[in-house]
Design a protein around this motif. Structure first.
Motif, PDB file in Angstrom:
ATOM      1  N   LEU A 130       0.568  -1.236  -0.073  1.00  0.00           N
ATOM      2  CA  LEU A 130       0.077   0.010  -0.118  1.00  0.00           C
ATOM      3  C   LEU A 130       0.778   1.236  -0.052  1.00  0.00           C
ATOM      4  CD1 LEU A 130      -2.852  -1.034   2.408  1.00  0.00           C
ATOM      5  CD2 LEU A 130      -3.222  -0.562   0.050  1.00  0.00           C
ATOM      6  N   THR A 131       2.069   1.127   0.448  1.00  0.00           N
ATOM      7  CA  THR A 131       2.866   2.364   0.613  1.00  0.00           C
ATOM      8  C   THR A 131       3.720   2.525  -0.642  1.00  0.00           C
ATOM      9  OG1 THR A 131       4.671   1.176   1.566  1.00  0.00           O
ATOM     10  CG2 THR A 131       3.275   2.376   3.000  1.00  0.00           C
ATOM     11  N   GLY A 132       3.495   1.480  -1.881  1.00  0.00           N
ATOM     12  CA  GLY A 132       4.217   1.461  -3.113  1.00  0.00           C
ATOM     13  C   GLY A 132       5.311   0.822  -3.184  1.00  0.00           C
ATOM     14  N   ARG A 133       5.648   0.189  -2.300  1.00  0.00           N
ATOM     15  CA  ARG A 133       7.096  -0.767  -2.194  1.00  0.00           C
ATOM     16  C   ARG A 133       6.817  -2.052  -2.145  1.00  0.00           C
ATOM     17  NH1 ARG A 133       7.144   3.165   2.315  1.00  0.00           N
ATOM     18  NH2 ARG A 133       8.890   4.759   1.854  1.00  0.00           N
ATOM     19  N   ALA A 134       7.968  -2.649  -2.693  1.00  0.00           N
ATOM     20  CA  ALA A 134       7.943  -4.213  -2.623  1.00  0.00           C
ATOM     21  C   ALA A 134       8.147  -4.714  -1.153  1.00  0.00           C
ATOM     22  CB  ALA A 134       8.982  -4.768  -3.505  1.00  0.00           C
ATOM     23  N   PRO A 135       7.730  -6.026  -0.845  1.00  0.00           N
ATOM     24  CA  PRO A 135       7.607  -6.565   0.511  1.00  0.00           C
ATOM     25  C   PRO A 135       9.106  -6.579   1.000  1.00  0.00           C
ATOM     26  CG  PRO A 135       5.994  -7.746  -0.786  1.00  0.00           C
ATOM     27  CD  PRO A 135       6.642  -6.862  -1.631  1.00  0.00           C
ATOM     28  N   ALA A 136      10.111  -7.019   0.239  1.00  0.00           N
ATOM     29  CA  ALA A 136      11.345  -7.064   0.333  1.00  0.00           C
ATOM     30  C   ALA A 136      12.126  -5.908   0.603  1.00  0.00           C
ATOM     31  CB  ALA A 136      12.193  -7.997  -0.480  1.00  0.00           C
ATOM     32  N   ALA A 137      11.575  -4.675   0.304  1.00  0.00           N
ATOM     33  CA  ALA A 137      12.429  -3.404   0.149  1.00  0.00           C
ATOM     34  C   ALA A 137      12.118  -2.606   1.414  1.00  0.00           C
ATOM     35  CB  ALA A 137      11.887  -2.666  -0.946  1.00  0.00           C
ATOM     36  N   TRP A 138      11.129  -2.896   2.228  1.00  0.00           N
ATOM     37  CA  TRP A 138      10.889  -2.052   3.478  1.00  0.00           C
ATOM     38  C   TRP A 138      10.198  -2.968   4.520  1.00  0.00           C
ATOM     39  CZ3 TRP A 138       6.234   0.529   5.220  1.00  0.00           C
ATOM     40  CH2 TRP A 138       6.300   1.168   6.112  1.00  0.00           C
ATOM     41  N   SER A 139      10.496  -2.820   5.678  1.00  0.00           N
ATOM     42  CA  SER A 139       9.735  -3.224   6.796  1.00  0.00           C
ATOM     43  C   SER A 139       8.858  -2.190   7.621  1.00  0.00           C
ATOM     44  CB  SER A 139      10.733  -3.992   7.903  1.00  0.00           C
ATOM     45  OG  SER A 139      11.527  -4.906   7.202  1.00  0.00           O
ATOM     46  N   PRO A 140       7.679  -2.355   7.768  1.00  0.00           N
ATOM     47  CA  PRO A 140       6.853  -1.273   8.471  1.00  0.00           C
ATOM     48  C   PRO A 140       7.162  -1.287   9.792  1.00  0.00           C
ATOM     49  CG  PRO A 140       5.465  -3.436   7.855  1.00  0.00           C
ATOM     50  CD  PRO A 140       7.015  -3.476   7.297  1.00  0.00           C
ATOM     51  N   PRO A 141       6.700  -0.373  10.454  1.00  0.00           N
ATOM     52  CA  PRO A 141       7.096  -0.159  12.063  1.00  0.00           C
ATOM     53  C   PRO A 141       6.189  -1.218  12.741  1.00  0.00           C
ATOM     54  CG  PRO A 141       6.462   1.786  11.376  1.00  0.00           C
ATOM     55  CD  PRO A 141       6.272   0.842  10.093  1.00  0.00           C
ATOM     56  N   GLU A 142       6.839  -1.722  13.940  1.00  0.00           N
ATOM     57  CA  GLU A 142       6.070  -2.797  14.899  1.00  0.00           C
ATOM     58  C   GLU A 142       5.025  -1.969  15.748  1.00  0.00           C
ATOM     59  OE1 GLU A 142       6.643  -5.729  14.595  1.00  0.00           O
ATOM     60  OE2 GLU A 142       8.180  -5.708  13.321  1.00  0.00           O
ATOM     61  N   PHE A 143       3.854  -1.916  15.185  1.00  0.00           N
ATOM     62  CA  PHE A 143       2.705  -0.998  15.699  1.00  0.00           C
ATOM     63  C   PHE A 143       2.263  -1.980  16.938  1.00  0.00           C
ATOM     64  CE2 PHE A 143       2.601   0.190  11.278  1.00  0.00           C
ATOM     65  CZ  PHE A 143       2.460   1.582  11.351  1.00  0.00           C
ATOM     66  N   THR A 144       1.863  -1.356  18.069  1.00  0.00           N
ATOM     67  CA  THR A 144       0.954  -1.811  19.103  1.00  0.00           C
ATOM     68  C   THR A 144      -0.188  -0.974  19.280  1.00  0.00           C
ATOM     69  OG1 THR A 144       2.093  -0.400  20.665  1.00  0.00           O
ATOM     70  CG2 THR A 144       3.111  -2.240  20.109  1.00  0.00           C
ATOM     71  N   LEU A 145      -1.167  -1.737  20.000  1.00  0.00           N
ATOM     72  CA  LEU A 145      -2.308  -1.195  20.122  1.00  0.00           C
ATOM     73  C   LEU A 145      -2.259   0.261  20.751  1.00  0.00           C
ATOM     74  CD1 LEU A 145      -4.899  -4.181  20.668  1.00  0.00           C
ATOM     75  CD2 LEU A 145      -4.687  -2.975  18.490  1.00  0.00           C
TER      76      LEU A 145
END
Length: 329
Positions: A130-145
């Motif tokens: 959704l951010t326009g990147r490939a899965p191997a190119a970027w790791s999203p933040p470790e979100f918490t509730l």
């Protein structure tokens, strides 16, 4: 302009003007402006959908991480229960079946971990895309509730005022405006078109006397063209424009009603979800206390392993239910 025709030289200018007597030009401009507004609102709706999906995936990541942590906690509790049962079995106080029951419970709860990890990985990959990147190119933040908070003051009424801000409703309204202008255009085409023209210039058989005042000429003219032999085409086009406007009106009304329903449902859900979160927290407290008492009772030989497993299952369901309720809100 300047031209040579035999021995005749001419210099001059011609201007023409078509007055918008019946409003065809004005309504055409109005229609195009409305269509441009519609495109803008549709772009806003697409952007809102995208940002909404991003937020949804981020909350899903936080929820799955919390569910994974809760399940790992349950597995750790299972391991403590198994250790307790084995101690009693080694002391000859319980049969071998109690050990097998505790082992089965531990193995059953462990089976939930791979599925949750897979769902978490899929949610992370979806957010990256959704951010326009490939899965191997970027790791999203470790979100918490805990990273997500609701506004301090949530409106629990006025769904019409909130729905009026929705870009889908604004786009439908702009489309209705454009179709209304189309009726005016079709109506104006039923009437004559008027064109006014004027010419002013100099004309002479030789270039030397071209600019003398005696060789000046001017003319004024008016043209009138009216639709005559169209076989009812223009009237049919006007009826079609009216029918299209009525269809757009029905679509607009449907969009407004659906928007009001969705906003009203969401506002009501906020209140209900808040109550659900509070109820789940109370359930966790009760289930946790019941589990602690069952462990003491089992250790003292006053209850069997099935009662301990049942209490642990109730606590597990309360824990996961609380996580899901918080994420839903």
């Amino acid at each position: 302009r300047s031209r040579v025709s035999g021995n005749l030289y001419t210099v001059g200018a011609t201007a023409s003007y078509a007055p918008d007597v019946f409003g065809a030009t004005a309504r055409s401009v109005e229609q195009q402006e409305a269509l441009a507004e519609q495109q803008g609102y549709e772009l806003a709706a697409a952007y809102l959908t995208l940002t909404g999906q991003v937020v949804t995936e981020a909350i899903s990541i936080a929820s799955l991480r919390a569910q994974l942590q809760a399940t790992e906690q349950v597995v750790a509790d299972d391991e403590r229960n198994l250790e307790l049962v084995r101690l009693k079995y080694d002391a000859g106080k319980v049969p071998r079946t109690d050990v097998l029951t505790a082992e089965t419970q531990l193995a059953s709860d462990r089976t939930a971990l791979p599925g949750l990890r897979q769902q978490l990985a899929s949610a992370r990959n979806a957010l990256v895309v959704l951010t326009g990147r490939a899965p191997a190119a970027w790791s999203p933040p470790e979100f918490t509730l805990e990273d997500f908070t609701l506004p301090r003051e949530l409106p629990l009424s006025l769904p019409s005022a909130l729905a009026r801000q929705r870009p889908d409703i604004l786009a439908a309204e702009a489309r209705l405006h454009a179709d209304s202008a189309a009726i005016g255009i079709a109506t104006a085409r039923l009437y004559p078109d008027i064109t006014l023209s004027a010419s002013l210039g100099q004309q002479s058989p030789d270039s030397g006397s071209l600019l003398r005042s005696a060789n000046r000429f001017w003319s004024l003219a008016a043209d009138l063209s009216a639709p005559i032999l169209h076989g009812g085409t223009l009237r049919a086009q006007r009826r079609a424009a009216i029918d299209l406007y009525r269809a757009s009106l029905a679509t607009y009304e449907q969009t407004v009603l659906q928007g009001l329903q969705q906003v009203a449902d969401t506002l009501q859900s906020l209140a209900q979800d808040a109550e659900l979160v509070d109820a789940q927290r109370q359930l966790i407290d009760s289930a946790s206390s019941a589990l602690a008492l069952q462990r003491e009772s089992y250790a003292a030989g006053k209850s069997d392993v099935l009662q301990l497993i049942s209490a642990e299952r109730a606590y597990q369901q309360a824990l996961l239910g609380s996580v899901r309720a918080q994420a839903q809100r």
